[in-house]
Motif scaffolding. Structure first.
Motif, PDB file in Angstrom:
ATOM      1  N   GLN A   1      57.551 -32.870  96.077  1.00 16.36           N
ATOM      2  CA  GLN A   1      57.968 -32.281  97.347  1.00 16.36           C
ATOM      3  C   GLN A   1      57.862 -33.284  98.485  1.00 16.36           C
ATOM      4  O   GLN A   1      56.966 -34.116  98.499  1.00 16.36           O
ATOM      5  CB  GLN A   1      57.054 -31.094  97.683  1.00 16.36           C
ATOM      6  N   LEU A   2      58.776 -33.150  99.438  1.00 13.55           N
ATOM      7  CA  LEU A   2      58.599 -33.866 100.703  1.00 13.55           C
ATOM      8  C   LEU A   2      57.624 -33.022 101.518  1.00 13.55           C
ATOM      9  O   LEU A   2      57.954 -31.929 101.955  1.00 13.55           O
ATOM     10  CB  LEU A   2      59.930 -34.015 101.428  1.00 13.55           C
ATOM     11  N   ASN A   3      56.393 -33.525 101.635  1.00 15.73           N
ATOM     12  CA  ASN A   3      55.314 -32.713 102.175  1.00 15.73           C
ATOM     13  C   ASN A   3      54.584 -33.521 103.251  1.00 15.73           C
ATOM     14  O   ASN A   3      54.134 -34.633 102.992  1.00 15.73           O
ATOM     15  CB  ASN A   3      54.370 -32.363 101.012  1.00 15.73           C
ATOM     16  N   PHE A   4      54.477 -32.944 104.442  1.00 14.06           N
ATOM     17  CA  PHE A   4      53.858 -33.693 105.540  1.00 14.06           C
ATOM     18  C   PHE A   4      52.350 -33.851 105.336  1.00 14.06           C
ATOM     19  O   PHE A   4      51.737 -34.761 105.880  1.00 14.06           O
ATOM     20  CB  PHE A   4      54.153 -33.018 106.879  1.00 14.06           C
TER      21      PHE A   4
ATOM     22  N   PRO B   1      51.998 -37.041 102.223  1.00 10.36           N
ATOM     23  CA  PRO B   1      53.210 -37.844 102.397  1.00 10.36           C
ATOM     24  C   PRO B   1      53.465 -38.806 101.243  1.00 10.36           C
ATOM     25  O   PRO B   1      52.537 -39.434 100.738  1.00 10.36           O
ATOM     26  CB  PRO B   1      52.942 -38.617 103.697  1.00 10.36           C
ATOM     27  N   ARG B   2      54.718 -38.870 100.803  1.00  2.72           N
ATOM     28  CA  ARG B   2      55.123 -39.762  99.720  1.00  2.72           C
ATOM     29  C   ARG B   2      56.255 -40.661 100.200  1.00  2.72           C
ATOM     30  O   ARG B   2      56.982 -40.318 101.122  1.00  2.72           O
ATOM     31  CB  ARG B   2      55.656 -38.972  98.520  1.00  2.72           C
ATOM     32  N   MET B   3      56.399 -41.774  99.493  1.00  5.02           N
ATOM     33  CA  MET B   3      57.523 -42.663  99.749  1.00  5.02           C
ATOM     34  C   MET B   3      58.562 -42.427  98.659  1.00  5.02           C
ATOM     35  O   MET B   3      58.253 -42.520  97.476  1.00  5.02           O
ATOM     36  CB  MET B   3      57.040 -44.110  99.720  1.00  5.02           C
ATOM     37  N   PHE B   4      59.781 -42.075  99.057  1.00  9.67           N
ATOM     38  CA  PHE B   4      60.860 -41.860  98.098  1.00  9.67           C
ATOM     39  C   PHE B   4      61.722 -43.119  98.059  1.00  9.67           C
ATOM     40  O   PHE B   4      62.330 -43.488  99.053  1.00  9.67           O
ATOM     41  CB  PHE B   4      61.696 -40.642  98.495  1.00  9.67           C
TER      42      PHE B   4
ATOM     43  N   ASN C   1      52.448 -36.675 112.739  1.00  9.47           N
ATOM     44  CA  ASN C   1      52.608 -36.794 111.281  1.00  9.47           C
ATOM     45  C   ASN C   1      53.708 -35.917 110.694  1.00  9.47           C
ATOM     46  O   ASN C   1      54.034 -36.037 109.529  1.00  9.47           O
ATOM     47  CB  ASN C   1      51.272 -36.542 110.565  1.00  9.47           C
TER      48      ASN C   1
ATOM     49  N   VAL D   1      53.350 -41.042 106.563  1.00 11.92           N
ATOM     50  CA  VAL D   1      54.337 -39.971 106.740  1.00 11.92           C
ATOM     51  C   VAL D   1      55.337 -40.110 105.586  1.00 11.92           C
ATOM     52  O   VAL D   1      55.443 -41.184 105.003  1.00 11.92           O
ATOM     53  CB  VAL D   1      55.085 -40.080 108.094  1.00 11.92           C
ATOM     54  N   PRO D   2      56.067 -39.009 105.281  1.00 13.48           N
ATOM     55  CA  PRO D   2      57.077 -39.132 104.220  1.00 13.48           C
ATOM     56  C   PRO D   2      58.149 -40.157 104.595  1.00 13.48           C
ATOM     57  O   PRO D   2      58.570 -40.241 105.757  1.00 13.48           O
ATOM     58  CB  PRO D   2      57.683 -37.729 104.141  1.00 13.48           C
ATOM     59  N   VAL D   3      58.551 -40.940 103.607  1.00  9.95           N
ATOM     60  CA  VAL D   3      59.517 -42.011 103.821  1.00  9.95           C
ATOM     61  C   VAL D   3      60.657 -41.856 102.806  1.00  9.95           C
ATOM     62  O   VAL D   3      60.401 -41.649 101.622  1.00  9.95           O
ATOM     63  CB  VAL D   3      58.825 -43.378 103.629  1.00  9.95           C
ATOM     64  N   ILE D   4      61.888 -41.943 103.285  1.00 12.25           N
ATOM     65  CA  ILE D   4      63.047 -41.919 102.376  1.00 12.25           C
ATOM     66  C   ILE D   4      63.795 -43.242 102.538  1.00 12.25           C
ATOM     67  O   ILE D   4      64.249 -43.566 103.633  1.00 12.25           O
ATOM     68  CB  ILE D   4      64.007 -40.757 102.703  1.00 12.25           C
TER      69      ILE D   4
END
Ligand code: TPP
Ligand code: SF4
Ligand code: MG
Lengths: 384, 314
Positions: free
Chosen positions: A195-198, A201-204, B43, B68-71
């Protein structure tokens, strides 16, 4: 509910019933009516999706990188030049393991314009990692969209539904449109595995060094191979819910056939007439319709084709420098098998040229009587 | 005279969303801006990176230095990837989020401009940030349409320095009637912080143009990075201002208010800025004069617009 609708409309109904979250598309003949119908469905509130009216096909596919990563079920549709424009992003979406579903209305591409049927556009994407399903009828299109989401979200690869310009996109057929509640039972809401979760946080995506890249590519390959196991399961479940059965390939009268004709898309319907006619004349001919083309169901092809004494492939496509794509791939799939009948290749129907039952019969006849070399394609119907 | 910079408290004490351990060059201005930007955004921010220096030094699988999430996405797609992410977050009912693109000048002025123009025209709810180091640095300092006239790059070598002026991306973005357009520089961190805070609260398309010193590309000492960027603003080569949409009472009555948010503590000729960098070493006096004239004209124009819109705004 049974309704007489066009192929493109069947796709739109499939998308509506799949309860997609984000749609993004750019018009191109003959895909345009899908975009128009989905816009109408959104405007009427029949679909609660966000429709991003992008400025190009490239952006259509790119927007779905963001949307699918952020957890939405996504859809786009294109054709011919539009699909080619997406090429880089097709590699990206498959490599990023995004379960996007796209309809591609097969349209000719070259250095001149032509808006009619040919499969070279989607076949030029065969190395991208997208699963490819070729369809013959409007019912198969609607059902194909529903099954595509189940498959895509299970193996986490995008799925392309490909079908012939006009012969299928603009032809009206009777289609059984399933009830939404049955579809909901078959196709639950999309839950991304990562999941994209605040709060977590993950790097896609990102930079993969040579230490990791090869392994990353291998996981994509594995996911694709896994689709060969998952698709039949999805088909079985689909059959249990809707009473229509599909498989990796469709065969007809192949068990005792000397000659097996191989087709994909709308030419299949025409070929059925011919097979029936020849059978009534005592000729042992059968038909194998390609449905899944990526990943290649090698075992399945070998099983069906292995007992024949000759295989005749009609390719409505041209890989310049090679010939027909399906013929070449079938040949290589059979090569390592104990039983590999000669594979004869016919190119026909490029740029939307009609392929009639007489053409199909002519091709089969020529392959038998003229005894051509299997290495050289027969350019059927070419005006010299 | 030294300008007093009022550093907001949050800048000093808030949680760090950018961690140490990046592999950027010494003196790279881009991470300074990111650090401040994230403090302002918080965040619940998604960052979209196209190909650029930042996309490489930000992580390298399996590491990310951003909390923070990164695409990551293809070079030319960043704006619309952000549009898609914003749409999906909206559909999922995620409130109070920011989807920010962080792109180089190549990913903004050149290869990314089609997707950017599309997103701007649709007024998609994203914040597009261009950190402008005025060349393709990641591939080894090649010219972009953001490279200023007279600059050396590996594709505008001695004997064929860039002869065309820098593309005016700010005007291009304003021509899309967007909600907010600002320039900023990490040499003025308080201003930069405030602009990201402001952008966060605006719905629709926001564009922030950051000047971003690059020691290897600009041929400067890493220690002079911030000083050089300050000279850019003092010489009015890179004025710091913002343009905010004021929604009109009736459709078609929207106006755009200009504000020059940094009035430099001192004025210097453009030659001071240009001479401080090796990339302009071969520039002719003629070119320097042209750049001076351009800077003067841009400043006059900005002051005029600010005064005009302020008068009409009140
Ligand atoms: C389609 C495509 N073309 C070219 C490249 C090669 N490439 C990667 S980054 C880059 C330049 C980036 O320049 P800019 O956007 O200014 O960012 P910077 O590296 O200067 O920070 C180029 C040309 C690519 N990744 N993709
Ligand atoms: S080359 Fe320039 S922009 Fe890239 S990391 Fe180094 S200083 Fe930063
Ligand atoms: Mg750059």
């Amino acid at each position: 509910m049974k309704k007489a609708i066009k192929g493109n409309h069947a796709v739109s109904h499939g998308v509506r019933l799949s309860r997609v979250g984000v749609i993004s598309a750019y018009p191109i003949t003959p895909q345009t009516t899908i975009v128009e119908e989905l816009s109408e469905m959104c405007a009427r509130g029949e679909i609660s999706a966000r429709f991003i009216k992008v400025e190009s096909e490239h952006s259509a596919m790119a927007s779905l990188i963001g949307a699918a990563t952020a957890g939405a079920r996504t859809f786009t549709a294109s054709s011919g030049n539009g699909l080619l424009l997406m090429h880089e992003v097709l590699h990206w979406t498959a490599g990023a393991r995004l379960p996007i579903v796209m309809a591609d209305v097969n349209r000719a591409v070259s250095g001149v314009w032509n808006i009619w049927a040919e499969q070279t556009d989607s076949l030029a994407q065969r190395d991208t990692g997208w699963i490819q399903i070729y369809c013959e009828s409007s019912q198969e299109l609607l059902d194909g969209v529903l099954m595509a989401y189940r498959l895509a979200e299970k193996v986490m690869l995008p799925v392309m539904i490909a079908y012939d310009a006009f012969f299928l996109s603009h032809t009206t057929e009777i289609v059984d449109i399933p009830d939404a509640d049955v579809v909901d039972r078959f196709l639950p809401p999309y839950e991304p595995p990562v999941q994209l979760n605040f709060d977590d946080p993950r790097m896609f995506g990102g930079f993969f060094s040579t230490d990791y890249f090869y392994e990353h590519r291998y996981t994509v390959q594995q996911a694709s191979q896994e689709a060969l196991n998952v698709y039949p399961e999805v088909c079985r479940e689909f059959n249990a819910h809707f009473g229509r059965s599909y498989d990796l390939v469709e065969t007809w009268l192949t068990d005792d056939a000397d000659t097996i004709l191989v087709t994909a898309g709308a030419i299949t319907s025409v070929s059925r007439i011919v097979i029936e006619r020849l059978r009534s004349q005592g000729e042992k001919v059968g038909l194998m319709k390609l449905r899944m083309f990526r990943p290649i169901p090698v075992e399945c092809w070998r099983k069906v084709l292995g007992n024949a004494s000759r295989v005749v492939v009609i390719d409505r496509n041209l890989s310049v420098g090679v010939g027909g794509v399906f013929a070449a791939e079938i040949r290589s799939a059979l090569y390592a098998s104990d039983r590999h009948p000669p594979v004869y290749s016919a190119i026909a129907g490029l740029g939307g040229r009609d392929v009639t039952p007489e053409d199909v019969e002519g091709i089969l006849h020529s392959m038998k009587v003229d005894d051509p070399s299997p290495d050289i394609p027969l350019y059927w119907g070419l005006k010299r | 005279m030294q300008r007093k910079i009022a550093i907001p408290r949050e800048l000093l004490v808030d949680e760090e969303l950018m961690l140490p351990g990046m592999t950027s060059c010494q003196g790279c201005a881009a991470p300074i801006s990111m650090k401040i930007a994230l403090k302002a955004l918080g965040n619940r921010t998604v960052i979209v990176f196209p190909a650029c220096c930042f996309c490489v030094f930000q992580g390298g699988y399996p590491y990310s230095n951003l909390k923070v999430p990164v695409i990551h996405c293809p070079f030319e797609t960043s704006a619309v990837v952000a549009s898609g992410a914003a749409a999906a977050l909206d559909v999922r009912g995620e409130k109070d989020t920011t989807v920010m693109v962080w792109a180089g000048d190549g990913g903004t002025f050149d290869i990314g401009i089609q997707a950017l123009s599309g997103a701007a025209e649709r007024n998609d709810n994203i914040l597009f940030v261009c950190y402008d180091n005025e060349a393709y640095m990641n591939t080894g300092i090649q010219r972009s349409s953001a490279t200023p006239m007279g600059a050396w790059t590996t594709t505008t070598p001695a004997g064929s320095l860039k002869s065309e002026p820098k593309k005016d991306i700010e005007q291009i973005m304003l021509a899309h009637h967007i909600a907010y357009m600002a320039t900023a520089s990490p040499a003025y961190p308080d201003d930069l912080y405030r602009k990201f805070q402001k952008a966060r609260q605006i719905t629709g398309m926001k564009f922030i143009h950051l000047l971003s010193a690059c020691p290897p590309g600009w041929r400067i000492d890493p220690a002079d990075s911030v000083r050089t960027m300050r000279l850019a603003t003092q010489s009015r080569v890179f004025p710091i201002y913002e343009v905010t949409k004021q929604t009109g009472a009736a459709p078609g009555e929207d106006t755009w208010e200009y504000d020059i948010t940094v009035i430099p503590e001192k004025e210097v000729p453009v030659s001071d800025y240009l001479k401080s960098q090796g990339r302009f070493r071969l520039m002719t006096d003629d070119m320097v004069m042209k750049i001076q004239k351009q800077a003067d004209r841009k400043w006059r124009d900005l002051v005029e617009k600010r005064d005009a819109t302020r008068l009409s705004g009140v």
